[in-house]
Enzyme design. Structure first.
Site, PDB file in Angstrom:
ATOM      1  N   CYS A  10       0.824  -1.207   0.000  1.00  0.00           N
ATOM      2  CA  CYS A  10       0.000   0.000   0.000  1.00  0.00           C
ATOM      3  C   CYS A  10       0.865   1.267   0.000  1.00  0.00           C
ATOM      4  O   CYS A  10       2.038   1.242   0.347  1.00  0.00           O
ATOM      5  CB  CYS A  10      -0.927   0.008   1.216  1.00  0.00           C
ATOM      6  SG  CYS A  10      -2.328   1.131   1.034  1.00  0.00           S
ATOM      7  N   ASP A 130      -5.836  -2.013  11.793  1.00  0.00           N
ATOM      8  CA  ASP A 130      -4.631  -1.190  11.765  1.00  0.00           C
ATOM      9  C   ASP A 130      -4.398  -0.625  13.157  1.00  0.00           C
ATOM     10  O   ASP A 130      -5.246  -0.735  14.051  1.00  0.00           O
ATOM     11  CB  ASP A 130      -4.822  -0.056  10.743  1.00  0.00           C
ATOM     12  CG  ASP A 130      -3.516   0.606  10.316  1.00  0.00           C
ATOM     13  OD1 ASP A 130      -2.451   0.244  10.861  1.00  0.00           O
ATOM     14  OD2 ASP A 130      -3.559   1.486   9.454  1.00  0.00           O
TER      15      ASP A 130
END
Length: 214
Positions: A10, A130
């Site tokens: 990412c 996360d």
């Protein structure tokens, strides 16, 4: 871990770096459209993020409107979106109905209210867990993975937050078959948005259980 785990890289934003990283044996590549991020793709064109068919392009958004998200899906040929803000279940449902994957991200800490996930179960394809922060990801910090013992749903999830060469093996020791994908970002950068492809190559081989050539 005796089952395959997917890999997502990412925070890509440099066209040549995107091309080089696209040669690796990965499954997803994430492009951040949130202007508050140091890894925002800014003015990249659709041709800048062309990838082999085996890699799905995921757009990362933070509290963007459905109109904005759908426009980016069309412009960049996105296969899915990752929603990192306080997006409603209704927005998730609308985006999912447009025919793309929906990954809803949540910042996790010891005080996380797992009941929040109930509203999103039917309108998403995956969750992403996360490290909780005000930055909406990209902190380079891990959270205590033991907290995931409180996750009781069956929906598969992406694991994100400070995953790097020093702790990736520990992440792979999990026996949780709901762990669908590993999300790699800041720990593999020379600067925000620019990935170290040789380092990624070695870690990708580790994750895919391939032999690292000397």
């Amino acid at each position: 871990m005796n089952y395959p785990v997917k890999i997502k890289i990412c925070g890509m934003k440099d066209p040549e770096n995107i091309r080089e990283t696209g040669l690796l044996n990965i499954d997803y590549m994430g492009f951040i459209f949130y202007k508050g991020s140091k890894r925002c793709v800014a003015e990249l064109s659709a041709s800048d993020i062309e990838l082999p068919d085996r890699i799905q392009r995921i757009g990362v958004f933070v509290n963007a409107s459905a109109v904005t998200i759908k426009n980016k899906i069309r412009t960049y040929g996105l296969h899915g979106v990752q929603l990192h803000g306080t997006e409603s279940p209704q927005l998730c449902e609308e985006i999912k109905a447009s025919g793309v994957l929906v990954i809803k991200a949540f910042g996790i800490d010891n005080n996380f209210d797992w009941k929040i996930l109930n509203k999103y179960t039917e309108v998403t394809d995956y969750f992403l867990f996360d490290t909780k922060s005000d930055q909406h990801g990209g902190t380079g910090k891990t959270f205590d993975w033991a907290i995931l013992q409180n996750y009781t749903m069956q929906k598969p999830y992406f694991l994100s937050g400070g995953l790097g060469p020093d702790n990736i093996n520990n992440a792979l020791l999990t026996t949780d078959k709901r762990l669908y994908a590993i999300d790699l970002n800041s720990k593999f950068e020379s600067e925000p948005g620019l990935k170290k492809t040789e380092l990624l190559k070695q870690v990708v081989k580790t994750i895919k259980n391939e032999q690292i050539s000397s």
